[in-house]
Scaffold this active site. Structure first.
Site, mmCIF file in Angstrom:
data_model
loop_
_atom_site.group_PDB
_atom_site.id
_atom_site.type_symbol
_atom_site.label_atom_id
_atom_site.label_comp_id
_atom_site.label_asym_id
_atom_site.label_seq_id
_atom_site.Cartn_x
_atom_site.Cartn_y
_atom_site.Cartn_z
ATOM 1 N N THR A 27 -9.845 -9.948 -6.864
ATOM 2 C CA THR A 27 -10.156 -10.909 -5.824
ATOM 3 C C THR A 27 -8.914 -11.097 -4.959
ATOM 4 O OG1 THR A 27 -11.581 -12.014 -7.411
ATOM 5 C CG2 THR A 27 -10.972 -13.264 -5.425
ATOM 6 N N GLU A 60 -4.739 -1.194 -11.269
ATOM 7 C CA GLU A 60 -4.177 -0.897 -9.955
ATOM 8 C C GLU A 60 -3.049 0.114 -10.085
ATOM 9 O OE1 GLU A 60 -4.726 -3.945 -11.107
ATOM 10 O OE2 GLU A 60 -5.876 -5.082 -9.603
ATOM 11 N N ARG A 110 -2.733 -12.266 -1.213
ATOM 12 C CA ARG A 110 -3.093 -13.357 -2.128
ATOM 13 C C ARG A 110 -1.854 -13.851 -2.852
ATOM 14 N NH1 ARG A 110 -6.753 -12.281 -7.644
ATOM 15 N NH2 ARG A 110 -5.496 -13.661 -8.920
ATOM 16 N N ASN A 1010 -15.990 -11.424 -13.965
ATOM 17 C CA ASN A 1010 -15.398 -12.457 -13.119
ATOM 18 C C ASN A 1010 -15.333 -12.040 -11.663
ATOM 19 O OD1 ASN A 1010 -14.099 -15.040 -12.852
ATOM 20 N ND2 ASN A 1010 -12.221 -13.911 -12.449
#
Lengths: 1203, 337
Positions: A27, A60, A110, A1010
């Site tokens: 996210t 990642e 973020r 999630n």
């Protein structure tokens, strides 16, 4: 024109311009990967006519490695990420840049996890990469995201410097806006074929091999590092040329630094990101008011080009505020501030400066974690620049009463940007479709008018009953308002759920003469009386027009079930006046046809009927001339709550978190536990009601409750003396309990979510009426007050002595107090019963390492958290480190506890003579394998502490500090399959191999739940998940088998809904095993596409079909020469199809790709049968036989360990 | 050699053996094997409006659930761009059967709503079905609804559909009507071309452990054919409708009895599921042999030859079973007691 959000804009260009796309969900960047995957799976081609290969990696770091390899092999390659994910890419970013490889990484910027995780937007992540050698280009709006994605790609290919293209997470990545698209001709005109050819020619190839990635020594590394300089010098010019060429093609002209405002401005703000939009709006207004202010937007942050920066600033500039959306603790200013300052200082000393004097530069922080950044705050920054000694290193947007860094601002300040804008707010639930309806409305307005449109959606942090607030703006001028709709600004306020009337002061937002729409079951003549006094007064004062509809009744009458989104959307268009009513209705119908047309003739008919019916059922409420209500908003937490909970938790619940000053917060991230109990959310329409006469006291209902909202307690009958009249209990059955004891099963009526799973599991039916059970659901409202009183009484009953309970029975173990309660997990969550069970069995001695994911969010997201304590104040100590390192994090806890216990024992022996030697020996030799043993040890340690206080020595003092480690501590490592199977598998494997005594609970939902259901290696074959839109082509990884191979690991495969006693046994055995234990727990999830009221059925089907065999592998049995593997479920007894046809994740594929689905089914059927038979063979091996394979293997392993 | 041809719903069929609506027609290979074995036509498995509705509801719920999220997950599943519904699948299978088989294909439709019957009826006609079998089954469980009301449902449905569909229509009925003959006449008047007697449906069964009611369908047995034979005998010659029997026709004997009673075709299902498509070939061979052995020239010669109008004892078809069975124990007339 397109109506899309920033993520889709970035993904659109990235998918067009790449051949390989390596992705991993995080996210707020996940949707970029999802779009790319979806388009590729539909066969959508890139600019060169081939379908980009999209591959999901295990992390990642893995994605970055794959990107590096693909780039080195000549493919145009990209990835998308954010936050900690970007940090995991850093090592490869150095390599990619060091090898001068063109690529663009698209980043939804973020916050980083520091004192806490945050999913929201700021530049903390991208700022950590500014040394990697990547160029950094920042977009401020969805339009710029699309444009800069292309510009970055063109410039990178031309200049060979890789680019980080970033934009603000959520504010830009998730803002829906009407933007101009880029057609293929523009893309083609921007990307010169020779650049592509050069990239391919640079590829590794055995045809013309070159060695890269060499290892260099002190003699040459430095020089070689400097070879890239010319590329970085050229890069700003290349980016500008690219921007110029883009301008010729589209008319949208960007520069490395774009200045807007008064050409003779004296005060200038410099920043990058979405905040620049709000500053532009403010500067535009202030300039028209005659103020000499301006804004410099930084587009290209790296390579940083001071000349362009200086040239873009007006020569009149005297004062500059540089705003950074990040924090560098311990530095004397944030990165952009220092870069600007250095540029001005160098300019100043050069002697050729355009400025009469070097401008004063101050730096400030704003907007961390998507903190609001409004014109009022921006005005405060400009005002600060006007004072004689402006504050440096300031903050704006918070109240810093600790460091006094913050600037004050005038909340009432507004620009005139919205004079012609229509601003609308909608309060809905995640489950009522409000957000999707609003996205649809934006599309309708965007497509049927020339207006500009903006939509931004704010969710609260719960998964069950998540509240959504939609902020929509429409207007004839471009919308730069990158902030929420403020108080007194909304022309339209809609409340889609009547229960919000007692939770939010939503009319604070309403402007004068606004329209208020309320969905309410109350009739038009009664609805006025359901409002609070404050709302009534606001309606009168602001001359608000008030409309009401009973949307749920309309939905029920028209066959829409409980789907109210189309109905509420129709109301919005009917009364907002934003479009002519008939045009709007036609447009909604068209949208319905577009959504459902192909998939459902009848659904379209039902929607049309609902739309028409809505108009007949929508009523304007006649407003009386004065407020008459005596309803007040209840306080967010009870007055009896502790001060911190009142001041901080309560304020956050009430939506006033922005106003809490800095000094109120803990400075090390620690928060009090047990706060979920204060937040009464009243989500349930129906709650369970016990029939104590029918109840056989089996204890299954508290076991399965995902929210710990139904509990049992055993207590002496005498305790009933003060019981409320409706409190239910029954004499205790069974010989394990003394006479005169009673048991109760009590529901917490305001915490129950109404999932009905307790009733579902209840095995007892009324002999004369099979539809009645010992538990039955009944409407909550009439029971609320009564059951609240009963619940409060229940809480006052004493807990039963743990030593007297049999933890091996469901009935007994369920009397243990849950120390995990009322989480915000989804209604019917399949994970939380396991977590709660662990808290019941071991909570008073438990340390929890929790991997990032659903369990860390429902476990630790503010405002209120579910982990709590018992009456003695003991309870689980919980922490979340990262996603990838959870096993290691938990191991660290174990190592610390073991080390400190060892040291405590050493000290104890050292002090033996000064203490009661019997006590010391008893402590040293204590058996803490059961509740009684633990209890006694605690008492001994308490005695020890008392004694130690009378000994004045460093050793005694040390022992006093460490003594608690003499009592058993249980370390639990919890997380989902994304962690355990993928990103954290390396660490998990290492911890399993370490032999240390940790308990690992894998909550296996078979997807990344999630972040929205992306494929993990736990995803079964043939399941449709994000990143596997065409069905996952490979089988599920067998984590249990891998772990069993170590042979010293306790392993269990469990599914409480299929066999609860096996789950209970596994928990107890795992805890008892002095070594690593791995519990793999089947957890039905909303991402499976099943109604979670069928949670137990799904677990049962999973077991019966062989999808989820139940077994326990206990190394203890090896010592006895027994086979350690014990199968707890019989051979598959139903066809695999019977399981998968009940879940959308599988059966959707039969509609979209029937042949593949059929093939996957056949393969999966064979696999489950094969796996079961393989396990059975393993379980039948003779471990007692010296020459058996198993025994030999164990022996070899033992020899190795000993060697 | 006896002429086996028969006419059903205006279709000239090579013989009276027609596999009825069953999963057999879902498989193209199986359908071809049936044709090769001698099936003279094929009734497809039913297009269930209920199933289409369920799918639509399922999809609507799925799309709705896409909106149930939180800040980290705006949705949970990729939405498929192409979507093959039960209806698409059915029409495609009908198309395939029509392309690959030479025998007529009768589409079967099981609807629930008036608009559904018309909509899907038109679709099936367009897709090339040779005839339409309406599989009507309605459990009249509403105490307010009279038997007339129930009958009217069937009649009105047929009338509505007749206005939109020109294909021959046969009604597959349940045996639970107060007056089947009257009902048949009404259906004929409303535009039916044939009747298929009778439907067999899932029956509610009880799981003694869970106390739940579970729908169950067992394969038929020859015993069940007798009910059909009675009613076809009663109907033959009384209505101008094609008559098919379905349910319990396993053996050549079962089939011969039905033909003698007046059936134009006999449907087979359970027997083919049990014994495979070649069973149809065996029956056909036996049928031919029987006709030749008994010196019948053609099926039309024997068809209805023992119907109630032509029966040796017409009243036998009307007697209640109890008497009938007892009667079968009485002595032959010429024997003195």
């Amino acid at each position: 024109m397109l109506t899309i959000d920033g993520n889709e804009a970035a993904a659109t260009v990235a998918h067009k311009l790449n051949e390989v796309i390596a992705i991993y969900p995080i996210t707020p960047a996940s949707p970029m990967g999802e779009w790319a995957d979806e388009w590729s799976s539909r066969g959508q081609t890139n600019l060169w006519g081939t379908v980009p290969h999209v591959v999901e990696m295990q992390s990642e770091a893995g994605a970055a490695g794959a990107v590096h390899g693909a780039l080195q092999s000549g493919a145009l390659t990209t990835t998308f990420t954010a936050s900690q994910g970007l940090l995991l890419m850093i090592p490869n970013m150095y390599k990619i840049a060091g090898e001068l490889t063109p690529t663009v990484f698209h980043i939804a910027a973020r916050s980083l996890a520091c004192q806490a995780l945050s999913i929201f937007g700021d530049h903390s992540d991208v700022m950590t990469t500014r040394m990697t050698g990547f160029g950094m280009l920042c977009s401020n709006s969805p339009q710029e995201v699309m444009d800069f994605a292309l510009i970055a790609q063109a410039a990178s290919l031309e200049g060979k410097v890789p680019m980080l293209h970033f934009f603000d997470g959520f504010r830009t990545s998730h803002e829906v806006a009407k933007i101009a698209g880029l057609d293929d001709d523009i893309l083609r005109a921007m990307i010169k074929p020779e650049w592509l050819a050069a990239h391919r020619a640079n590829a590794m190839s055995p045809e013309h091999p070159v060695l890269r990635g060499s290892s260099q020594n002190p003699d040459v590394y430095f020089q070689a590092r400097e070879t890239v300089n010319p590329f970085y010098t050229r890069m700003p010019g290349i980016v500008q040329t690219s921007m110029d060429r883009f301008a010729e093609l589209t008319g949208r002209h960007y520069h490395l630094f774009d200045y807007v405002g008064n050409p003779d401005a004296e005060r200038v703000v410099i920043l990058m990101g979405s905040g620049a939009e709000a500053v532009e709006e403010t500067v535009d207004y202030l300039t028209r008011q005659g103020e000499n202010v301006g804004l410099l937007k930084v587009r290209l942050y790296r390579p940083f080009d001071p000349d362009s920066l200086l040239a873009a600033l007006p020569a009149s500039c005297r004062r500059i505020a540089v705003l950074d959306r990040t924090k560098e603790p311990g530095a004397d200013g944030e990165p952009l501030y220092k870069d600007v300052l250095a540029a001005l200082a160098q300019d100043h000393v050069s002697g050729n400066s355009r400025f009469k004097a070097m401008p004063t530069v101050i730096g400030g922080r704003y907007g961390l974690s998507s903190k609001e950044f409004t014109p009022a705050m921006i005005k405060a920054v400009f005002d600060e620049l006007a004072v004689e000694q402006p504050k440096n290193h300031f903050t704006i947007g918070i109240h810093d009463d600790l460091g006094q860094t913050s600037l004050a601002w005038d909340d009432m300040f507004r620009t005139d940007a919205h004079a012609e804008t229509f601003q609308a707010m909608f309060y809905g639930l995640g489950s009522d479709g409000t957000v999707s309806a609003n996205k649809n409305s934006i599309k309708i307005i965007g497509e049927s008018t020339d207006w500009h449109a903006q939509g931004y959606f704010v969710y609260d942090s719960k998964k069950s009953g998540a509240v959504t607030v939609s902020h929509l703006r429409f207007g004839p001028k471009p919308i730069h308002s990158s902030y929420l709709i403020g108080d007194n600004d909304a022309n339209f306020v809609a409340c889609h759920q009547p229960v919000f009337l007692e939770r939010y002061d939503m009319l604070d937002k309403a402007a004068d003469e606004a329209v208020f729409l309320l969905n309410s079951p109350a009739s038009p003549d009664k609805v006025w009386n359901t409002l609070t006094t404050k709302m009534q007064q606001q309606i009168l004062d602001k001359k608000i027009r008030f409309y009401t509809i009973d949307a749920y009744a309309v939905a029920a009458d028209t066959g829409m079930g409980s789907r109210i989104n189309t109905i509420m959307q129709t109301c919005f268009f009917a009364i907002s006046g934003i479009l002519p009513r008939d045009d709007a209705i036609t447009a909604i119908k068209k949208a319905v046809e577009k959504t459902y047309g192909k998939k459902g003739r009848k659904i379209v008919e039902l929607n049309f009927k609902a739309i028409d019916e809505t108009l007949a059922c929508l009523h304007e409420v006649k407003i009386p001339n004065k407020a008459s209500s005596d309803i007040q908003l209840p306080p967010p937490v009870p007055d009896s709550a502790p001060e911190f909970v009142q001041q901080v938790t309560g304020a956050i619940i009430a939506g006033r978190g922005d106003q809490i000053p800095v000094s109120f917060f803990p400075n090390n991230g620690g928060f009090p536990v047990g706060t979920a109990a204060y937040e009464k959310r009243n989500l349930a329409l129906e709650i369970p009601v016990l029939d104590p006469d029918l109840c056989t006291q089996c204890g299954k209902c508290p076991l399965v409750c995902p929210h710990a909202s139904i509990r049992s307690k055993i207590f002496p009958k005498s305790a009933l003396a003060n019981a409320p009249a409706t409190f239910k209990s029954a004499p205790m059955r069974g010989k394990d309990f003394p006479a005169g004891m009673h048991i109760t099963y009590q529901v917490a009526p305001e915490d129950c979510t109404g999932c009905g799973l307790c009733v579902d599991i209840c095995p007892i039916r009324d002999k004369t009426n099979a539809s009645r059970k010992a538990l039955n659901m009944a409407p909550q409202p009439p029971l609320r007050a009564q059951e609240r009183e009963n619940w409060e009484f229940f809480l006052t009953l004493p807990e039963y002595d743990r030593r007297e309970l049999k933890p091996t029975t469901i009935k007994g173990s369920m009397v243990f107090q849950p120390l995990f309660e009322f989480s915000g997990a989804c209604v019917g969550c399949g994970e939380t019963p396991y977590v709660k069970l662990a808290s019941q069995l071991f909570g008073d001695r438990m340390m929890v390492a929790n991997a990032t994911g659903c369990s860390s969010i429902y476990g630790g997201n503010l405002p209120t958290t579910p982990w709590t304590t018992n009456a003695e104040g003991r309870g689980p100590a919980w922490n979340n480190s990262l996603f990838e390192d959870n096993a290691e994090f938990g191991l660290g806890m174990r190592l610390a506890v073991d080390k400190q216990e060892e040291h405590a024992r050493e000290l104890l022996l050292e002090l033996r003579d000064q203490l009661d030697t019997n006590l010391v020996d008893a402590i040293i030799n204590a058996d803490q394998s059961d509740e009684a043993g633990i209890h006694e040890q605690r008492e001994r340690v308490a005695q020890l502490r008392k004694a130690l206080q009378n000994i004045a020595s460093p050793a005694a003092e040390s022992l006093l500090q460490l003594a608690e480690n003499l009592c058993k501590k249980s370390v639990w490592i919890m997380g989902g399959d994304g962690w355990a199977y993928d990103i954290g598998y390396g660490g998990l494997d290492h911890v399993l191999a370490s032999g240390h005594n940790v308990n690992i609970l894998v909550l296996d939902t078979e997807v990344y739940s999630n972040t929205g259901g992306q494929t993990s290696k736990a995803t079964p074959r043939g399941a449709v998940a994000k990143f596997s839109a065409g069905g996952k082509p490979t089988g599920k990884k067998d984590l249990a088998l891998l772990a069993m191979d170590y042979e010293n690991v306790y392993v269990a495969h469990i599914a409480y809904g299929a066999k609860d006693i096996q789950t209970l046994r596994a928990f107890l055995e795992a805890e008892a095993h002095d070594g690593p234990s791995l519990l793999i727990a089947y957890s039905p999830c909303i991402a499976h596409g099943v109604d979670l009221s069928n949670n137990h059925r799904q677990q049962d089907l999973a077991v019966k079909s062989g999808h989820w065999p139940l077994f326990r592998f206990d190394p203890k049995r090896i010592e006895k020469g027994e086979n350690p593997l014990h199968l707890d479920s019989p051979e598959p007894s139903i066809p695999y199809k019977e399981f998968i046809q009940t879940e959308t994740r599988f059966n959707m594929l039969f509609y979209s790709h029937p042949e593949d689905a059929e093939q996957f089914l056949q393969q999966a059927q064979e696999e489950v049968l094969h796996r079961y038979s393989y396990y059975r063979q393993l379980a039948e091996l003779d471990w007692d036989e010296d020459t058996s394979i198993a025994a030999t293997k164990a022996k070899t392993k033992q020899d190795k360990t000993e060697a | 050699m006896a002429d086996l041809t028969t006419e059903y719903l205006g279709l000239q069929l090579a013989n009276p053996l027609v596999p009825s609506a069953s999963p057999l027609s879902k498989d193209l290979d199986m359908a071809k094997q049936l044709e090769d074995a001698g099936a003279s036509a094929l009734v497809m498995y039913s297009l269930f409006e209920e199933k289409i509705d369920y799918e639509e509801e399922h999809m609507a719920r799925f799309l709705h659930e896409q909106a149930i999220g939180h800040s980290e997950a705006a949705s949970f599943h990729p939405v498929p761009d192409n979507y093959i519904s039960h209806q698409d699948e059915y029409l495609e299978q009908l198309h395939q059967l029509k392309t690959q088989l030479d025998i007529p294909v009768i589409a079967s439709l099981n609807g629930t709503s008036s608009s559904g019957w018309i909509h899907y009826g038109k679709e099936l006609q367009q897709a090339g079905a040779d005839a339409l079998e309406l599989n009507v089954y309605y459990v009249a469980a509403d105490p307010e609804e009279t038997s007339r009301d129930v009958e009217a449902r069937y009649i009105n449905l047929l009338k509505d559909l007749r206005q939109h569909v020109s294909l021959p229509i046969t009604m597959k009925l349940s045996s639970q009507f107060s007056s089947i003959l009257y009902m048949a006449q009404q259906l004929e008047a409303a535009g039916a071309n044939g009747l298929a007697l009778f439907n067999r449906f899932y029956q509610p069964d009880v799981d003694l452990e869970s106390l739940e009611v579970i729908p169950r369908l067992e394969l038929s047995s020859s015993m069940e054919s007798l009910l059909r034979i009675r009613w076809v005998a009663l109907l033959h010659g009384r209505v101008n409708l094609s008559l098919a029997v379905t349910g319990g026709f396993h053996t050549t004997e079962d089939i011969l009895k039905a033909l003698l009673a007046g059936a134009d075709v006999t449907h087979l299902c359970s027997a083919l599921l049990q014994h495979g498509p070649e069973h149809l070939g065996d029956i056909l061979a036996d049928l031919k042999a029987w006709l030749e052995e008994h010196e019948y020239d053609s099926i039309s010669q024997l068809k209805g030859s023992i119907s109630q109008q032509h029966a040796i004892d017409p009243a036998a078809f009307e007697r209640a079973n109890y008497v009938n069975v007892l009667d079968s124990f009485s002595h032959p007339r010429g024997v003195r007691r």
